[in-house]
Design an enzyme around this catalytic site. Sequence first.
Site, PDB file in Angstrom:
ATOM      1  N   ILE A   4      32.415  43.734 -49.620  1.00 55.62           N
ATOM      2  CA  ILE A   4      31.081  43.101 -51.209  1.00 55.62           C
ATOM      3  C   ILE A   4      31.229  44.713 -51.985  1.00 55.62           C
ATOM      4  O   ILE A   4      31.940  44.398 -53.896  1.00 55.62           O
ATOM      5  CB  ILE A   4      30.328  43.441 -51.396  1.00 55.62           C
ATOM      6  CG1 ILE A   4      29.513  42.073 -49.866  1.00 55.62           C
ATOM      7  CG2 ILE A   4      29.193  42.916 -52.282  1.00 55.62           C
ATOM      8  CD1 ILE A   4      28.071  42.079 -50.078  1.00 55.62           C
TER       9      ILE A   4
ATOM     10  N   GLY B  71      29.667  52.153 -50.264  1.00 56.73           N
ATOM     11  CA  GLY B  71      29.679  51.082 -49.735  1.00 56.73           C
ATOM     12  C   GLY B  71      31.712  50.546 -50.337  1.00 56.73           C
ATOM     13  O   GLY B  71      31.239  50.183 -51.174  1.00 56.73           O
TER      14      GLY B  71
ATOM     15  N   ASN C  76      22.048  44.583 -45.789  1.00 53.54           N
ATOM     16  CA  ASN C  76      21.100  43.230 -44.923  1.00 53.54           C
ATOM     17  C   ASN C  76      20.143  43.954 -43.560  1.00 53.54           C
ATOM     18  O   ASN C  76      21.030  45.150 -43.376  1.00 53.54           O
ATOM     19  CB  ASN C  76      21.370  42.173 -44.067  1.00 53.54           C
ATOM     20  CG  ASN C  76      21.308  41.040 -45.590  1.00 53.54           C
ATOM     21  OD1 ASN C  76      20.347  40.598 -46.013  1.00 53.54           O
ATOM     22  ND2 ASN C  76      22.607  40.417 -45.494  1.00 53.54           N
TER      23      ASN C  76
ATOM     24  N   HIS D 215      14.783  37.764 -48.388  1.00 48.92           N
ATOM     25  CA  HIS D 215      16.345  37.361 -48.408  1.00 48.92           C
ATOM     26  C   HIS D 215      16.333  36.786 -46.608  1.00 48.92           C
ATOM     27  O   HIS D 215      17.244  37.733 -45.921  1.00 48.92           O
ATOM     28  CB  HIS D 215      16.951  38.201 -48.943  1.00 48.92           C
ATOM     29  CG  HIS D 215      18.370  37.639 -48.783  1.00 48.92           C
ATOM     30  ND1 HIS D 215      18.587  36.986 -49.585  1.00 48.92           N
ATOM     31  CD2 HIS D 215      19.230  38.202 -48.506  1.00 48.92           C
ATOM     32  CE1 HIS D 215      20.176  36.255 -48.940  1.00 48.92           C
ATOM     33  NE2 HIS D 215      20.438  37.400 -47.789  1.00 48.92           N
TER      34      HIS D 215
HETATM   35  P1  A3D Z   1      31.508  45.048 -44.805  1.00 51.75           P
HETATM   36  O1  A3D Z   1      33.158  45.025 -45.562  1.00 51.75           O
HETATM   37  O2  A3D Z   1      31.768  46.007 -43.721  1.00 51.75           O
HETATM   38  O3  A3D Z   1      30.930  46.992 -45.748  1.00 51.75           O
HETATM   39  C1  A3D Z   1      30.821  47.507 -45.474  1.00 51.75           C
HETATM   40  C2  A3D Z   1      31.039  49.157 -45.799  1.00 51.75           C
HETATM   41  O4  A3D Z   1      29.914  49.748 -45.457  1.00 51.75           O
HETATM   42  C3  A3D Z   1      31.998  49.658 -45.099  1.00 51.75           C
HETATM   43  O5  A3D Z   1      33.267  49.915 -45.691  1.00 51.75           O
HETATM   44  C4  A3D Z   1      31.965  50.971 -44.259  1.00 51.75           C
HETATM   45  O6  A3D Z   1      32.666  51.476 -44.011  1.00 51.75           O
HETATM   46  C5  A3D Z   1      30.866  51.435 -45.257  1.00 51.75           C
HETATM   47  N1  A3D Z   1      29.552  52.237 -44.250  1.00 51.75           N
HETATM   48  C6  A3D Z   1      29.778  51.892 -43.011  1.00 51.75           C
HETATM   49  N2  A3D Z   1      28.425  52.448 -42.781  1.00 51.75           N
HETATM   50  C7  A3D Z   1      28.635  53.274 -43.879  1.00 51.75           C
HETATM   51  C8  A3D Z   1      27.614  54.722 -44.462  1.00 51.75           C
HETATM   52  N3  A3D Z   1      26.554  55.748 -43.413  1.00 51.75           N
HETATM   53  N4  A3D Z   1      28.160  55.247 -45.716  1.00 51.75           N
HETATM   54  C9  A3D Z   1      29.125  54.399 -46.372  1.00 51.75           C
HETATM   55  N5  A3D Z   1      29.331  53.606 -46.214  1.00 51.75           N
HETATM   56  C10 A3D Z   1      29.430  53.535 -44.845  1.00 51.75           C
HETATM   57  O7  A3D Z   1      30.772  44.816 -44.986  1.00 51.75           O
HETATM   58  P2  A3D Z   1      29.933  43.560 -46.966  1.00 51.75           P
HETATM   59  O8  A3D Z   1      30.642  44.150 -47.695  1.00 51.75           O
HETATM   60  O9  A3D Z   1      30.561  42.297 -46.134  1.00 51.75           O
HETATM   61  O10 A3D Z   1      28.396  43.707 -46.692  1.00 51.75           O
HETATM   62  C11 A3D Z   1      27.896  45.175 -46.587  1.00 51.75           C
HETATM   63  C12 A3D Z   1      26.519  44.254 -46.612  1.00 51.75           C
HETATM   64  O11 A3D Z   1      25.702  43.428 -47.979  1.00 51.75           O
HETATM   65  C13 A3D Z   1      25.843  44.149 -45.121  1.00 51.75           C
HETATM   66  O12 A3D Z   1      24.939  45.036 -44.854  1.00 51.75           O
HETATM   67  C14 A3D Z   1      25.455  42.335 -45.945  1.00 51.75           C
HETATM   68  O13 A3D Z   1      24.164  41.952 -44.909  1.00 51.75           O
HETATM   69  C15 A3D Z   1      24.572  42.361 -46.804  1.00 51.75           C
HETATM   70  N6  A3D Z   1      24.678  41.432 -47.700  1.00 51.75           N
HETATM   71  C16 A3D Z   1      23.677  40.819 -47.922  1.00 51.75           C
HETATM   72  C17 A3D Z   1      23.604  39.854 -48.939  1.00 51.75           C
HETATM   73  C18 A3D Z   1      22.324  39.591 -49.564  1.00 51.75           C
HETATM   74  O14 A3D Z   1      21.912  38.623 -50.063  1.00 51.75           O
HETATM   75  C19 A3D Z   1      21.649  40.909 -49.772  1.00 51.75           C
HETATM   76  C20 A3D Z   1      25.008  38.913 -48.926  1.00 51.75           C
HETATM   77  C21 A3D Z   1      26.085  39.542 -48.460  1.00 51.75           C
HETATM   78  C22 A3D Z   1      25.862  40.641 -47.423  1.00 51.75           C
END
Ligand code: A3D
Length: 313
Positions: free
Chosen positions: A13, A9, A120, A175
């Site tokens: 993040i 990913g 999440n 969480h």
């Molecule tokens: P985002 O910026 O959308 O990045 C997610 C990435 O995942 C994108 O670049 C997508 O292209 C990629 N992706 C989608 N499907 C696949 C796959 N099959 N294989 C590889 N990559 C893929 O999201 P983000 O970085 O802001 O957040 C990522 C996740 O973290 C989300 O589920 C959030 O809800 C979670 N999150 C968790 C917390 C915790 O405290 C646990 C806090 C904040 C966000």
Amino acid sequence: MKKKISLIGAGQIGGTLAHLISVKELADVVLFDVSEDVAKGKALDIAQSTSVDGFDVNLIGTSNYEDIKNSDVIIITAGVPRKPGMSRDDLLGTNLKIIKQVSEGIKKNSPNAFVICITNPLDIIVMALQKYSGLPKNKVVGMAGILDSSRFKYFLSQELKVPVKDINTLVLGGHGDTMVPLPDHTTVNGKPLKQLIKDVKLEKIIDRTRKGGAEIIKFLEKGSAYYAPAASGVEMAESYIKDMKKTLPCASYLNGEYGVKNLYAGVPVIIGKNGVEKVVEVKLSDKEKEQFNLSIKAVQELYKTAQKIDPEL
Ligand code: A3D
């Protein structure tokens, strides 16, 4: 030999993780994403800052799982984040499918890595990840408690006008909205928190902590928090890579600890070179125990929903 961290990913993040890991020179970085161009672009951008900031790491972007071979650590953020008005649980169906693919990629290419999940709804996704991948339970762990605790610490520090580093605290449980900040286990410069703050103020801060993620989503509108989640993930990776044996609140597999069996949930654990080396059991007050059990129930209920979506779980 240099360590290797693969980031599955390369979104908000993932990109922030890559930058933090590079600046700290913790390891070489592989940024993996289904969107190969995004992964390549971010890796190149950070690599071009090495000469300015003077750090010596190698970064690549890829959508080929073979590039994650022999990773020391893998941090997973693949999936969709929340939008305003959504709960973490609303992400379950989509992110379960994504995590199944990711688990297969890891199992095939880097089964000895220490795997940190951030996607999440955290407790369910990390449990699914462990089941799908078959990796040892001590090597699969979720990031949430460090972030939730750091939010609680930050709000307290603003209220009490003290540096965050003077505050010691813990947030346990799932969480989600039922997470359990522990004021009875919180000290400020060694003094019990409850001697320093009025109950009404404390309750407000606890509520704000529980809704800390949603508060940021409301501002950002298009996505969720990423700086603090990335910093929290890096702290876990560093404790593993450097065998620091830090005690950190993480979503860990419970096998009877805290009276919970066969479930992932947030508890303090020691992270060292063997992964999760120990679950630390702190003594909870009756009220804390009640809240913790409620939070566990919420995680169990959501896991049942996940099992309906995929009976393989
Ligand atoms: P985002 O910026 O959308 O990045 C997610 C990435 O995942 C994108 O670049 C997508 O292209 C990629 N992706 C989608 N499907 C696949 C796959 N099959 N294989 C590889 N990559 C893929 O999201 P983000 O970085 O802001 O957040 C990522 C996740 O973290 C989300 O589920 C959030 O809800 C979670 N999150 C968790 C917390 C915790 O405290 C646990 C806090 C904040 C966000």
